[in-house]
Design a protein around this motif. Structure first.
Motif, PDB file in Angstrom:
ATOM      1  N   ASP A 126       0.841  -1.190   0.000  1.00  0.00           N
ATOM      2  CA  ASP A 126       0.000   0.000   0.000  1.00  0.00           C
ATOM      3  C   ASP A 126       0.882   1.248   0.000  1.00  0.00           C
ATOM      4  N   LEU A 127       0.720   2.100  -1.006  1.00  0.00           N
ATOM      5  CA  LEU A 127       1.492   3.334  -1.109  1.00  0.00           C
ATOM      6  C   LEU A 127       0.635   4.571  -0.878  1.00  0.00           C
ATOM      7  N   SER A 128      -0.600   4.373  -0.412  1.00  0.00           N
ATOM      8  CA  SER A 128      -1.537   5.489  -0.271  1.00  0.00           C
ATOM      9  C   SER A 128      -1.090   6.459   0.818  1.00  0.00           C
ATOM     10  N   CYS A 129      -1.451   7.719   0.647  1.00  0.00           N
ATOM     11  CA  CYS A 129      -1.247   8.704   1.710  1.00  0.00           C
ATOM     12  C   CYS A 129      -1.952   8.230   2.974  1.00  0.00           C
ATOM     13  N   PRO A 130      -1.259   8.160   4.124  1.00  0.00           N
ATOM     14  CA  PRO A 130      -1.887   7.606   5.334  1.00  0.00           C
ATOM     15  C   PRO A 130      -2.894   8.530   5.994  1.00  0.00           C
ATOM     16  N   TYR A 131      -2.870   9.818   5.666  1.00  0.00           N
ATOM     17  CA  TYR A 131      -3.760  10.765   6.338  1.00  0.00           C
ATOM     18  C   TYR A 131      -4.488  11.649   5.324  1.00  0.00           C
ATOM     19  N   PRO A 132      -5.206  11.067   4.371  1.00  0.00           N
ATOM     20  CA  PRO A 132      -5.864  11.924   3.368  1.00  0.00           C
ATOM     21  C   PRO A 132      -6.853  12.899   3.987  1.00  0.00           C
ATOM     22  N   GLU A 133      -7.458  12.513   5.126  1.00  0.00           N
ATOM     23  CA  GLU A 133      -8.442  13.403   5.765  1.00  0.00           C
ATOM     24  C   GLU A 133      -7.794  14.671   6.288  1.00  0.00           C
ATOM     25  N   MET A 134      -6.486  14.619   6.595  1.00  0.00           N
ATOM     26  CA  MET A 134      -5.794  15.796   7.108  1.00  0.00           C
ATOM     27  C   MET A 134      -5.462  16.803   6.020  1.00  0.00           C
TER      28      MET A 134
END
Length: 289
Positions: A126-134
């Motif tokens: 998984d390479l996704s941004c860990p905090y997209p909500e931020m």
């Protein structure tokens, strides 16, 4: 020269890289800031600080937030002093530290989708941004070149002029379904220094040669003083090393600083083939432009 590309003075500091080296002399290009009892820390990831015209611009934020926060403290810079964050792309080794900052973010529209690295053996990471909500409410999305500050721009979405630079090892989730990912959010950050263009590539998934040629096209400036960043010449990328070196020579790049995901073999071959242009950079290196 295009409007807004007037030469500027700038300082660039490598805040986060995979490696660090102390107790060696300053280079021809770098001042090494990390010292015993004042030690920077490194991690797999990338972040750089551009200081120009009184502005502090963060390029990427590393993978955890630990290294970038610690290293900024050594520079006596508080997180709230960062004026803007520019993302080279949305992978988590470049976005994991975003939670430490509240500054406005400049990013490509694809940056915060779910995405994977898929190995030849079929393993997925998984390479996704860990905090997209931020990032919600403070991100400006730009796919075209964007002026960050006087003389400093993003390349915008990079044209894939050289298909040989593409590595088909990524996937992205669009509309609930994963599909091949050309990492179109991968961009370069360009400073027009008094000596020529300085081009920063986070991982250069778009291809470092494609990024350089994009910078030349949008600026109208052919003099490339320095290229710095991850060139992604590891794993399947090792097949690109020789051709990348030939292209660096053709483009007459004067300084080459391969770090992060370039890999040992890529760094070795570049340093062997272009010893006068190669500069050994790590976490804690600062260049005055």
């Amino acid at each position: 020269m295009s409007k807004g590309w007037e030469p500027v003075n700038a300082t660039i500091t490598i805040l986060v890289d995979n490696s660090i080296m102390e107790l060696i002399p300053n280079g021809r290009f770098f001042t090494r800031l990390s010292r015993p009892n004042n030690s920077f820390i490194c991690e797999h990831g990338f972040s750089a600080l551009i200081e120009s015209g009184g502005k502090k611009i963060l390029v990427d934020a590393g993978s955890t937030g630990i290294a970038v926060s610690h290293n900024l403290r050594l520079l006596e810079i508080a997180p709230e002093e960062i004026d803007m964050i520019v993302l080279s792309h949305g992978h988590n080794d470049h976005t994991g530290g975003l939670s430490q900052f509240s500054a406005k973010i400049i990013a490509h529209p694809d940056s915060f989708y779910k995405r994977h690295l898929v190995t030849p053996a079929g393993l997925k990471f998984d390479l996704s941004c860990p905090y997209p909500e931020m990032t919600s409410g403070r991100t400006e999305f730009h796919s075209e070149p964007f002026q960050i500050a006087p003389g400093i721009w993003t390349t915008g979405e990079v044209k894939r002029r050289h298909p040989w630079e593409t590595l088909n090892v990524f996937e992205i989730n669009r509309g609930g379904k994963f599909e091949p990912d050309d990492v179109m959010d991968d961009i370069g950050i360009v400073v027009n220094s008094q000596k020529g263009l300085v081009i920063i590539g986070g991982c250069s998934h778009a291809g470092i040669i494609n990024i350089i040629e994009q910078a030349i096209e949008i600026s109208g400036i052919e003099e490339v003083y320095c290229v710095i960043g991850g060139f992604h010449l590891i794993g399947p990328g090792e097949a690109k090393i020789a051709r990348t070196i030939d292209e660096f020579k053709r483009l007459k790049v004067r300084k080459i600083v391969p770090i992060h995901c370039t890999g040992f073999e890529g760094m070795k071959q570049i340093s062997d083939a272009m010893p006068d242009e190669f500069e050994y950079g790590t976490t804690g290196c600062r260049m005055e432009l």
